[in-house]
Design a protein around this motif. Structure first.
Motif, PDB file in Angstrom:
ATOM      1  N   TYR A 169      58.798  89.849  44.596  1.00 37.61           N
ATOM      2  CA  TYR A 169      60.130  90.419  44.389  1.00 37.61           C
ATOM      3  C   TYR A 169      61.085  89.842  45.422  1.00 37.61           C
ATOM      4  O   TYR A 169      60.681  89.272  46.440  1.00 37.61           O
ATOM      5  N   CYS A 189      60.054  99.401  44.023  1.00 41.99           N
ATOM      6  CA  CYS A 189      60.543  98.334  44.889  1.00 41.99           C
ATOM      7  C   CYS A 189      61.595  98.885  45.867  1.00 41.99           C
ATOM      8  O   CYS A 189      62.246  99.905  45.581  1.00 41.99           O
ATOM      9  N   TYR A 235      55.652  98.312  41.418  1.00 43.11           N
ATOM     10  CA  TYR A 235      54.614  97.300  41.547  1.00 43.11           C
ATOM     11  C   TYR A 235      53.300  97.906  42.035  1.00 43.11           C
ATOM     12  O   TYR A 235      53.280  98.979  42.644  1.00 43.11           O
ATOM     13  N   LEU A 267      62.526  92.800  41.077  1.00 51.33           N
ATOM     14  CA  LEU A 267      61.117  92.483  40.874  1.00 51.33           C
ATOM     15  C   LEU A 267      60.969  91.267  39.962  1.00 51.33           C
ATOM     16  O   LEU A 267      61.479  91.251  38.841  1.00 51.33           O
TER      17      LEU A 267
END
Length: 303
Positions: A239, A185, A172, A191
């Motif tokens: 997420y 993540c 991300y 996510l």
């Protein structure tokens, strides 16, 4: 046009000598043009109108107190959304240059690096082309034909462009130390999405070629730069952690290039077109984000 340019000065100089021998107001048709000659006590004038119903004036010359005043009027037009539907003059629209900028468009966008390659870095930017999209609304068009048969024209105007660049891996966008980075993540997290959004005010500088209008409109092709002035930008990420916790991250002030440029090519028929845009410059300011140049392609419905 050369014959007309030669004839008009001769008419202008000769009119005072003819004033007592001919009618004071005369209309002459020459080379598919209407020439109106008006003679009054103080002013002698010649007005030239293009063929059409009604005629469009593009030249006027006056002879006042021994001095000549001449003006040319360019066939420049300004259109707003649905202005053609309001005017309703079908005959005039078939004869004029019909620019293709005002309208709404939708397309998909991606990021590109050096060598015109899409970004697909397992440790960096890797965008979902099917999930990253562009929506734009071009609401003002200003155009000037640049060829006598109305096949070529210069187009500018205003529009607004909204783009979403969406990651397609379990990574991300995040703002760290004033910079935008791409990070994975947390382990076990799922996510939902991570996107980078930009909104631009756009100004085109396009050259367009089109056929004479027939049936429902002309075939057309245009090419040129579109200047983008950033009005808004942000990143947003959602997420779910391994233990089910919902996490949302949102950042503004992500330092995009305040002015950018797209090279745009579009072609189509009538009110429907296809477009491709490619920017030679990075979306974000240098050293403030991963390298990413915008690419987009889609369809346009012109007003």
């Amino acid at each position: 046009m050369k014959h007309l340019a030669t004839l008009l000065p001769a008419l202008l100089l000769a009119l005072p000598l003819w004033a007592d021998e001919c009618e004071r107001d005369t209309t002459v048709f020459f080379n598919q043009k209407e020439i109106q000659i008006n003679d009054s006590a103080d002013i002698v004038s010649i007005k030239v109108f293009e063929e059409g119903k009604p005629y469009d004036r593009f030249y006027e010359s006056r002879y006042v107190d021994g001095k000549r005043q001449t003006s040319w009027e360019l066939s420049e037009s300004v259109s707003f959304p649905f202005s053609d539907l309001i005017s309703g003059n079908k005959e005039k629209k078939r004869k004029r240059f019909d620019p293709h900028w005002s309208g709404v468009g939708f397309g998909f966008c991606n990021g590109m690096g050096n060598g015109l390659r899409f970004l697909n870095n397992p440790n960096g930017v890797s965008l979902d082309f099917s999930g990253s999209f562009e929506i734009f609304w071009n609401f003002i068009t200003i155009c000037t034909p640049i060829h006598s048969n109305n096949n070529w024209g210069f187009i500018t105007g205003l529009g607004i462009d909204w783009r979403n660049y969406v990651m397609n891996e379990n990574r991300y966008f995040v703002k760290q130390d004033g910079k935008i980075s791409v990070v994975p993540c947390p382990e076990g997290a799922d996510l939902d999405f991570s996107r980078l959004k930009t909104v631009d005010l756009t100004v085109p500088l396009l050259i367009e070629w089109q056929t004479r209008a027939f049936l429902h409109g002309p075939l057309f092709f245009s090419l040129g730069p579109v200047i983008g002035i950033k009005t808004y930008s942000s990143t947003k990420t959602k997420y779910t952690t391994a233990d089910g916790q919902k996490v949302q991250l949102f950042e503004k002030g992500i330092k995009p290039n305040p002015i950018n440029l797209d090279i745009m090519a579009q072609g189509g028929y009538g009110t429907f077109g296809f477009y491709v845009k490619l920017s030679p410059f990075n979306i974000m300011q240098k050293n403030r984000a991963p390298e990413m140049r915008s690419f987009s392609a889609g369809v346009v419905l012109h007003f």
